[in-house]
Scaffold this motif. Structure first.
Motif, PDB file in Angstrom:
ATOM      1  N   GLU A  39      29.897 -28.848  30.827  1.00  0.00           N
ATOM      2  CA  GLU A  39      30.844 -28.115  31.667  1.00  0.00           C
ATOM      3  C   GLU A  39      30.694 -26.603  31.484  1.00  0.00           C
ATOM      4  OE1 GLU A  39      34.316 -27.911  34.324  1.00  0.00           O
ATOM      5  OE2 GLU A  39      32.647 -29.276  33.960  1.00  0.00           O
ATOM      6  N   LYS A  77      37.526 -27.316  44.077  1.00  0.00           N
ATOM      7  CA  LYS A  77      38.779 -26.543  44.016  1.00  0.00           C
ATOM      8  C   LYS A  77      39.052 -26.094  42.587  1.00  0.00           C
ATOM      9  CE  LYS A  77      43.666 -26.531  45.298  1.00  0.00           C
ATOM     10  NZ  LYS A  77      44.042 -25.802  44.071  1.00  0.00           N
ATOM     11  N   LYS A  78      38.751 -26.969  41.620  1.00  0.00           N
ATOM     12  CA  LYS A  78      38.956 -26.619  40.214  1.00  0.00           C
ATOM     13  C   LYS A  78      38.130 -25.400  39.839  1.00  0.00           C
ATOM     14  CE  LYS A  78      36.562 -28.823  37.164  1.00  0.00           C
ATOM     15  NZ  LYS A  78      35.990 -29.876  36.278  1.00  0.00           N
ATOM     16  N   TYR A  79      36.896 -25.359  40.303  1.00  0.00           N
ATOM     17  CA  TYR A  79      36.030 -24.231  39.952  1.00  0.00           C
ATOM     18  C   TYR A  79      36.445 -22.952  40.678  1.00  0.00           C
ATOM     19  CZ  TYR A  79      32.911 -27.587  37.675  1.00  0.00           C
ATOM     20  OH  TYR A  79      32.389 -28.540  36.841  1.00  0.00           O
ATOM     21  N   ASP A 102      39.482 -22.240  41.543  1.00  0.00           N
ATOM     22  CA  ASP A 102      40.705 -21.807  40.831  1.00  0.00           C
ATOM     23  C   ASP A 102      40.353 -21.165  39.491  1.00  0.00           C
ATOM     24  OD1 ASP A 102      42.237 -22.762  42.897  1.00  0.00           O
ATOM     25  OD2 ASP A 102      42.794 -24.639  41.890  1.00  0.00           O
ATOM     26  N   TYR A 103      39.352 -21.705  38.808  1.00  0.00           N
ATOM     27  CA  TYR A 103      38.945 -21.172  37.502  1.00  0.00           C
ATOM     28  C   TYR A 103      38.578 -19.695  37.613  1.00  0.00           C
ATOM     29  CZ  TYR A 103      36.220 -20.515  33.211  1.00  0.00           C
ATOM     30  OH  TYR A 103      35.737 -20.041  32.016  1.00  0.00           O
ATOM     31  N   ASN A 121      36.759 -33.001  44.805  1.00  0.00           N
ATOM     32  CA  ASN A 121      37.898 -32.229  44.313  1.00  0.00           C
ATOM     33  C   ASN A 121      37.522 -31.222  43.239  1.00  0.00           C
ATOM     34  OD1 ASN A 121      39.737 -33.545  45.992  1.00  0.00           O
ATOM     35  ND2 ASN A 121      40.036 -35.217  44.515  1.00  0.00           N
ATOM     36  N   ASN A 122      36.401 -31.428  42.593  1.00  0.00           N
ATOM     37  CA  ASN A 122      35.987 -30.505  41.532  1.00  0.00           C
ATOM     38  C   ASN A 122      35.763 -29.090  42.032  1.00  0.00           C
ATOM     39  OD1 ASN A 122      35.938 -32.128  39.155  1.00  0.00           O
ATOM     40  ND2 ASN A 122      34.107 -33.151  39.932  1.00  0.00           N
TER      41      ASN A 122
END
Length: 534
Positions: free
Chosen positions: A443, A521-523, A525-526, A518-519
């Protein structure tokens, strides 16, 4: 003798019912066996017959069929299996068994880079292999072809190893080819040359693409003087480097252009720049051919000066991959034992910028002992230096490497699990890192990729949106669902005033990609990125 060389598939799994080829993104010309054939024909004339069966050219469900076809038609009395990659190991037993079932008197040999590094395991565990050729194959194969008693020869020759000789404690010794001029003029008529159209290296500077690219493969030297711990050769003491003459190489390139109309040359030397005087003469001579030249293995930055950079660019090198590996002095020097002088890279980058190269850095993450603070040093270093692109790989304990020995000694990989028999590739992280679990390393490595190549892209930072756009387009061509590449492509289009094209990505492409995975969006947002709504 009638010798059939079989190039084992590169795919990490053997499934004869699989209708896809599952091969790599490109096919390597079977250069190693072709140099052996070239050397044997020159030394012994035409009294032996040779054929090449490259199983990477066929779907998996054709492997057995094609092998049977070649055995029936050519009827060899020797079959040599080429094992260049660990991921080919799963094929050895079934293919060798098929050969012995066809005719048990056929002598089955195996050689290649990965065969050399794992010779004990192969010889111990493979019941259908008669002998393994250790290290370089040209000289040992000549001795094999000239032997009057093959069975005695493979037991006694210094570069061959068998079950019997291994049990007796024999340690194989490499037979090095000293004069590389003897193997430069390989005979491409042994293969269908156009089956081996290599994939262009990643670079927005690539001016020859697709069907227009006629690319060929060349190795002009052998050996490396360094002992980088993750390298498969680092546990070996021989650090000599041997070269073919510039004159011989230039004549061969001239022949290839006239015969095959090639326009792109891929050079796979480990250390093409180590002899700086030779390197300057080499690239100076290549300028006459108007080729595009790729150096995909990564080059050592400390050998580059202003004059060498000028000659490389004039020869047709537009992209350089610098083997930096880490921006942390501790990781580079103490963990990797790599002779990288991080403090001189500013000067080297200056030479390369002067002659307008696309500059890519190679980095390795996950060395045992590497901490988050060291990865942060690498991020800071990349941003300070200003690489056009950074490629990250995961530390992999290849057989023959000091890293492998370290992992076995410290229990970072299981002693009872062989890398060769496990379903692993060097795209996975299999080390039991004492500080972090595997998923965390993976990651963090991916986040570093997103950070320096997209969020803080150097070309966008300096306002070169045209080049950045080409790079993102190339990423999308290879990975259509890469959301960051699409997002930053849209930004480049906006900067160039192409609002409609940018809005198409914002409105249709990105929402679809985020919905599918969905991953993303996580990145986003990160990094605190707010997606534009049109």
């Amino acid at each position: 003798m009638k010798v059939l060389f079989v190039i084992l598939p590169y795919s990490p799994e053997y499934d004869e019912n699989n209708i896809s080829s599952k091969r790599r993104a490109f096919n390597n010309i079977p250069y190693g066996v072709m140099t052996i054939i070239k050397y044997a024909k020159d030394k012994l004339g035409e009294k032996n017959e040779f054929e090449i069966l490259d199983l990477n050219l066929y779907p998996q469900n054709q492997i057995k069929i094609q092998l049977e076809k070649y055995l029936n038609r050519f009827n060899p009395n020797v079959v040599g299996l080429s094992l260049m990659f660990d991921t080919s190991y799963s094929y050895i037993n079934k293919i060798a068994e098929q050969i012995k079932t066809y005719d048990k008197t056929i002598i089955t040999l195996i050689g290649g880079a990965s065969a050399t590094m794992s010779y004990k395991e192969i010889v111990q565990n493979q019941d259908f292999i008669d002998a393994l050729i250790y290290s370089e194959g040209e000289e040992p194969f000549i001795r094999f072809l000239e032997s009057t008693d093959i069975n005695s020869f493979i037991e006694e020759d210094k570069s061959f190893i068998t079950k019997k000789s291994l049990l007796l404690g024999k340690l194989p010794i490499a037979s090095k080819l000293e004069n590389l001029d003897d193997i430069i003029d390989i005979d491409y008529k042994m293969i269908d040359f156009y089956d081996y159209e290599l994939a262009e290296a990643f670079s927005p500077y690539c001016s020859i693409k697709g069907d227009d690219s006629k690319q060929f493969f060349l190795i002009t030297s052998r050996g490396c003087p360094f002992k980088c711990t993750f390298c498969m050769h680092s546990a070996h003491d021989d650090k000599s480097v041997r070269y073919a003459s510039v004159e011989k190489i230039v004549k061969h390139i001239d022949y290839m252009i006239k015969t095959y109309n090639v326009n792109t040359l891929t050079i796979y030397d480990d250390q093409i720049l180590y002899n700086k005087k030779r390197a300057k003469e080499f690239f100076k001579q290549l300028a006459q051919f108007n080729l595009r030249i790729e150096l995909p293995n990564g080059i050592t930055a400390m050998f580059i000066d202003d004059e060498l950079a000028k000659y490389m660019r004039g020869a047709g090198v537009d992209t350089v991959q610098l083997a930096i590996e880490s921006g942390s002095k501790y990781v580079v020097h103490d963990l990797m034992k790599k002779p990288v002088k991080l403090n001189i890279l500013d000067k080297v980058i200056g030479y390369l910028r002067k002659y307008d190269f696309w500059i890519q850095g190679f980095f390795v993450n996950g060395m045992p002992g590497e901490l988050d603070e060291h990865r942060q040093e690498t991020l800071n270093y990349i941003k300070k230096i200003g690489f056009d692109w950074s490629s990250f790989s995961l530390a992999y304990p290849s057989l023959g490497s000091k890293l492998y020995e370290q992992c076995i000694e410290n229990g970072y990989i299981d002693k009872d699990v062989s890398i060769l028999t496990a379903e692993h590739t060097n795209n996975e992280y299999i080390i039991k890192n004492p500080h972090y679990d595997a998923q965390y390393i993976i990651e963090q490595t991916y986040i570093m990729n997103l950070d320096v190549n997209f969020v803080n892209n150097y070309r966008m930072k300096i306002g070169d949106y045209s080049t950045a756009k080409k790079a993102f387009e190339d990423v999308i061509r290879r990975y259509p669902k890469q959301a960051f590449a699409n997002f930053y492509l849209a930004q480049c289009l906006e900067y160039e005033g192409l609002e409609d094209e940018a809005n198409e990505i914002y409105t249709n492409v990105l929402p679809k990609l985020l919905k599918e995975d969905n991953n993303w969006k996580k990145y986003f947002d990160y990094f605190g990125i707010e997606l534009k709504k049109v």
